[in-house]
Scaffold this active site. Structure first.
Site, PDB file in Angstrom:
ATOM      1  N   ASP A 111       0.820  -1.212   0.000  1.00 18.62           N
ATOM      2  CA  ASP A 111       0.000   0.000   0.000  1.00 18.62           C
ATOM      3  C   ASP A 111       0.855   1.264   0.000  1.00 18.62           C
ATOM      4  O   ASP A 111       2.087   1.207   0.087  1.00 18.62           O
ATOM      5  CB  ASP A 111      -0.916   0.017   1.239  1.00 18.62           C
ATOM      6  CG  ASP A 111      -1.913  -1.129   1.247  1.00 18.62           C
ATOM      7  OD1 ASP A 111      -2.312  -1.560   0.148  1.00 18.62           O
ATOM      8  OD2 ASP A 111      -2.285  -1.595   2.341  1.00 18.62           O
ATOM      9  N   TYR A 166       6.352  -9.999   6.694  1.00 19.50           N
ATOM     10  CA  TYR A 166       6.406  -8.548   6.851  1.00 19.50           C
ATOM     11  C   TYR A 166       7.029  -8.211   8.202  1.00 19.50           C
ATOM     12  O   TYR A 166       6.958  -8.999   9.154  1.00 19.50           O
ATOM     13  CB  TYR A 166       5.002  -7.937   6.811  1.00 19.50           C
ATOM     14  CG  TYR A 166       4.380  -7.810   5.444  1.00 19.50           C
ATOM     15  CD1 TYR A 166       4.430  -6.598   4.749  1.00 19.50           C
ATOM     16  CD2 TYR A 166       3.725  -8.880   4.848  1.00 19.50           C
ATOM     17  CE1 TYR A 166       3.848  -6.459   3.500  1.00 19.50           C
ATOM     18  CE2 TYR A 166       3.144  -8.761   3.598  1.00 19.50           C
ATOM     19  CZ  TYR A 166       3.203  -7.544   2.920  1.00 19.50           C
ATOM     20  OH  TYR A 166       2.625  -7.420   1.685  1.00 19.50           O
TER      21      TYR A 166
END
Length: 387
Positions: A111, A166
């Site tokens: 994002d 992540y």
């Protein structure tokens, strides 16, 4: 004498003679043939092959990873990559407008503002000499191709990816008690007991759960909301720019938009005392639960995993295993040069975490979220995607 106004009048064009028109068409045809010949020669010299590129980038200032053709004002990481691929001669110019022509696919659609240390994209390109160096010549310093490997013709970096890891770097003041004075975050130090409690809460995410409350526009009965998490924990704190930070690591099969940020946001709310622990179990149920979304600044795509592909093709003598251990030093160097400094400096200057923490009291953790709150969340999600 001609008047001043006459200077602006277009000159009258004389009609062309038939042989002149034929000459113009002949010149244009010759140019087209020359370009086609050059392309054909390039294809023969450097045939297009399916490869993967290992990429690292700092996401600050970019509107995410994925390219949105026709929206040049919203610059993305892929915009920069495609421009570099064209300028370096790896792909023809017309492939830039239609990425399907090069079978382009990314592992993760990060994002806005999110960084990556181990993004992998698959595509067909010309195997030019010194390919990595040539591409990097046309990329800005905060985006870099760290390596490339040949793969099978049918390889798709998204579909062949088994899992994604992540990390989320945050100031430890995020776990401070809710009555702590955040005017001096540099003075805060995380107690071992608080870290242990946070890790106990993060471990609850492991396994398969219904994460419909951790994204937007997902119904509770949507099968795609069920996600498998294999690991989630927070590491030991460390000091950067006189401020204490820590890194949360999460590995899962795949993640939905904003899912990780909401997973972290909910644990922070519980540790700080705004929410009770039972809200985590309830969030995986059928009811709509109001879950805060932590800032995007500290989120980094660390690594993508291709275990099944490696098992099937990695030992066949024809293809390389998709592992990048030999690039560990280069990855760490990029993080130290471009990712960590950006996170630390931006956090210390803009205080995104402290600012977000001030919104936690407005969330209703005890009851299911009202339609009004759901609408607010949806509106906020749309703003996040467009601003």
């Amino acid at each position: 004498m001609m008047s001043d106004g006459a200077k602006d009048e277009p000159a009258t064009k004389l009609p062309k003679r038939p042989n002149e028109e034929n000459e113009d068409e002949s010149v244009q045809t010759t140019k087209r043939i020359k370009v086609d010949v050059e392309h054909t020669e390039d294809e023969k010299k450097y045939p297009k092959k399916k490869v993967v590129l290992l990429m690292a980038y700092s996401g600050k200032g970019y509107y995410g990873m994925q390219r949105n053709t026709g929206t040049s004002q919203f610059r993305t990481i892929e915009d920069e990559l495609v421009t570099a691929l064209i300028k370096s001669g790896c792909i023809p110019e017309n492939h830039g407008d239609d990425m399907k022509k090069m079978s382009f696919q990314r592992c993760a659609r990060t994002d806005k503002g999110v960084s990556a240390a181990g993004q992998v994209v698959s595509l067909k390109l010309r195997l030019i000499e010194d390919i990595v160096e040539r591409i990097n010549e046309h990329l800005p310093p905060q985006i870099k191709v760290l390596g490339f490997k040949r793969v099978t013709q049918g390889f798709n970096s998204k579909n062949n990816c088994d899992a994604r890891t992540y990390s989320y770097m945050l100031p430890t003041v995020a776990f401070s008690p809710k009555d702590y004075d955040t005017s001096n975050i540099a003075a805060f130090r995380l107690e071992p007991e608080s870290l242990q409690r946070a890790n106990r809460l993060f471990s609850l995410y492991k396994g398969t759960h219904n994460f419909h409350n951790f994204t937007s526009q997902k119904a509770p009965n949507d099968p795609s909301a069920r996600r498998y998490i294999t690991e989630m924990s927070c590491g030991e704190p460390f000091i950067r720019s006189d401020t204490e930070f820590a890194v949360i690591t999460v590995r899962g099969q795949s993640f939905m938009m904003h899912q990780i940020r909401k997973m972290i946001g909910l644990v922070i709310a519980v540790v700080k005392g705004y929410a009770k622990e039972e809200v985590m179990e309830r969030s995986w149920g059928q009811d709509k639960v109001d879950i805060p979304k932590a800032p995007g600044l500290g989120l980094v795509l660390e690594r993508v995993h291709f275990d099944r592909y490696n098992k099937r093709f990695g030992g066949d003598g024809l293809h390389e295993r998709l592992e990048w251990d030999h690039k560990a030093e280069a990855i760490m160097a990029f993080k130290e040069d471009h990712i960590y400094p950006t996170i630390v400096e931006t956090e210390c200057q803009e205080g995104s975490m402290v600012s977000w923490m001030s919104t936690l009291p407005i969330h209703d953790f005890d009851a299911t979220a009202s339609i009004t709150q759901e609408s607010k969340d949806l509106k906020q999600d749309k703003e996040d995607e467009s601003d």
